[in-house]
Design a protein around this motif. Sequence first.
Motif, PDB file in Angstrom:
ATOM      1  N   LEU A 255      75.839  69.927   5.903  1.00 24.92           N
ATOM      2  CA  LEU A 255      75.934  69.260   4.488  1.00 24.92           C
ATOM      3  C   LEU A 255      74.370  69.202   3.876  1.00 24.92           C
ATOM      4  O   LEU A 255      74.106  69.248   2.786  1.00 24.92           O
ATOM      5  N   CYS A 259      73.140  70.763   0.500  1.00 21.01           N
ATOM      6  CA  CYS A 259      73.148  69.752  -0.379  1.00 21.01           C
ATOM      7  C   CYS A 259      72.556  70.050  -1.972  1.00 21.01           C
ATOM      8  O   CYS A 259      73.019  69.556  -3.063  1.00 21.01           O
ATOM      9  N   LEU A 262      75.356  71.786  -3.729  1.00 20.00           N
ATOM     10  CA  LEU A 262      76.397  70.899  -4.076  1.00 20.00           C
ATOM     11  C   LEU A 262      76.160  69.926  -5.097  1.00 20.00           C
ATOM     12  O   LEU A 262      76.816  69.738  -6.159  1.00 20.00           O
ATOM     13  N   HIS A 268      81.268  73.944  -3.401  1.00 20.10           N
ATOM     14  CA  HIS A 268      82.188  72.708  -3.109  1.00 20.10           C
ATOM     15  C   HIS A 268      82.408  73.074  -1.575  1.00 20.10           C
ATOM     16  O   HIS A 268      82.645  74.192  -1.109  1.00 20.10           O
ATOM     17  N   PHE A 269      82.275  71.870  -0.950  1.00 13.81           N
ATOM     18  CA  PHE A 269      82.316  71.918   0.916  1.00 13.81           C
ATOM     19  C   PHE A 269      83.795  71.184   1.275  1.00 13.81           C
ATOM     20  O   PHE A 269      83.738  69.909   1.075  1.00 13.81           O
ATOM     21  N   ASP A 270      84.500  71.986   2.040  1.00  8.16           N
ATOM     22  CA  ASP A 270      85.698  71.327   2.563  1.00  8.16           C
ATOM     23  C   ASP A 270      85.319  70.829   4.068  1.00  8.16           C
ATOM     24  O   ASP A 270      84.912  72.040   4.860  1.00  8.16           O
ATOM     25  N   ILE A 271      85.204  69.867   4.455  1.00  7.37           N
ATOM     26  CA  ILE A 271      85.150  69.469   5.869  1.00  7.37           C
ATOM     27  C   ILE A 271      86.418  69.143   6.455  1.00  7.37           C
ATOM     28  O   ILE A 271      87.018  68.280   6.091  1.00  7.37           O
ATOM     29  N   VAL A 285      77.364  61.797   2.843  1.00 10.95           N
ATOM     30  CA  VAL A 285      77.505  62.392   1.535  1.00 10.95           C
ATOM     31  C   VAL A 285      77.334  61.313   0.581  1.00 10.95           C
ATOM     32  O   VAL A 285      76.863  61.762  -0.483  1.00 10.95           O
ATOM     33  N   GLU A 291      79.215  63.257  -3.637  1.00  5.73           N
ATOM     34  CA  GLU A 291      80.533  62.973  -3.570  1.00  5.73           C
ATOM     35  C   GLU A 291      81.566  63.846  -4.242  1.00  5.73           C
ATOM     36  O   GLU A 291      82.610  63.947  -3.846  1.00  5.73           O
ATOM     37  N   VAL A 294      82.319  67.293  -2.286  1.00  9.92           N
ATOM     38  CA  VAL A 294      82.581  67.352  -0.864  1.00  9.92           C
ATOM     39  C   VAL A 294      84.022  66.798  -0.617  1.00  9.92           C
ATOM     40  O   VAL A 294      84.410  65.568  -1.192  1.00  9.92           O
ATOM     41  N   THR A 295      84.977  67.567   0.084  1.00 11.29           N
ATOM     42  CA  THR A 295      86.271  66.860   0.337  1.00 11.29           C
ATOM     43  C   THR A 295      86.332  66.697   1.945  1.00 11.29           C
ATOM     44  O   THR A 295      86.197  67.622   2.492  1.00 11.29           O
ATOM     45  N   LEU A 296      86.322  65.640   2.393  1.00  8.74           N
ATOM     46  CA  LEU A 296      86.731  65.181   3.871  1.00  8.74           C
ATOM     47  C   LEU A 296      88.049  65.086   4.370  1.00  8.74           C
ATOM     48  O   LEU A 296      88.755  64.032   3.831  1.00  8.74           O
TER      49      LEU A 296
END
Length: 439
Positions: A255, A259, A262, A268-271, A285, A291, A294-296
């Motif tokens: 991340l 950053c 992002l 876009h970041f999928d965790i 995040v 925020e 990023v998708t947690l």
Amino acid sequence: MPRVLVIAEAANPDWVSVPLVGWNIATALRSVADVHIVTQIRNRTAFLSRGLIEGRDFTAIDSEAFAAPFYKLAERLRGGDGKGWTTITALQSLAYPYFEHLVWKRFGGAIKAGQYDVVHRVTPLSPTAPSSLARRCRRAGVPFLLGPLNGGLPWHPEYSRERIKEREWLSYIRKAYSFLPTIRSTYRNAAAIIAGSCHTSGELANHRRPMIYIPENGIDTARFGSAAEMGKRHDKLRLVFVGRLVPYKGADIALEACCELLRAGKAHFDIIGDGPDMAALQSLVAKLGIEHAVTLHGWQSHENVAGLLRTADVMVFPSVREFGGGVVLEAMACGVVPIVIAYGGPGELVTPECGFAIPIGPRTTITRQIETTVAAIANKEFNLEVMSTAAKERIANLYSWQAKAGQISAVYHWLLTSRSDTPDFGFLGLPAHIIQAKD
């Protein structure tokens, strides 16, 4: 086809890690050899549910008298869920000899009578697990094949804090296992060893046994590869991380490294994953102000992980201590280009044609080099479509379970025909792309 007794104490399609690898290898071998699988009683229900017939296809050995107490002790000592793997392995290695004692009691007569051409121990994967079968098979004139073996990758000195957090106290004295007489006998009597990593190959080289390099992880292409031909057309770079959320896996490093992209709305970041660091990642995040990008996802099923991987362009996986790296293969099967650390398993899976490897070092250096790499990808300095295709081809050629069965079949043929040159399947290519960060 050769008649092979496959020893897979841990083999279960409903579990993960070693049992899943054991199941996939053992069952894939049924397509290339006349195989009878010997497993532990805890796996019996799963074998039956998949249509295997007890007595004909497999035998379940009840070693719970020894295995159950050691398992309970290991759970008590490991220091938390998912931690203390060296402790777990050590205790399992103490319990395992009783299982082999029962295997010989059941199959020793058939082995001595020549009813099997090869005895192949698939699991345990750990090099620390002794085998009394090796000596007994050698006396019976039947080749005993070990592997793939993998494990014991040293903790890099930069990450001693992560070692402590993982409760890896026993890793400091792990090498003591090599002095045990039972271990020396195991390797002295094995006909050959399949090494699952370069580290393991080097660790076992002093035993002077024929060594074949075949990474233990493989891919179910029906699960991960079938829908990967759809193509990926995104208005922004899709990044993904898959793994347990613990310090050494490096989701926070990923991340921080990404950053700027992002924040700028260029990625876009999928965790994908869960663990004790989830709350800390949520705070990170927010602190980085990303925020919106990023998708947690938390823990996801295998099916959901495959679906999410198919939407990604690049996997950022900065784990600093990874034995195998099966998740990297899953990403490649879905056409995702991986960025990994060139230490342990992942660095051996990726070639210049299909991915990037970052030299291990201090956290700040790794973060900076991943940042530089991702920026170069975003600037289209690399053709992701070509690399994606190369990743899928590499999986199909080398890492599908069907391909793995063919490789091990070639090892059986080599053992039984006494050929001089050990098989080489071309896993190791040139080092993957390494982009040096700009000072």
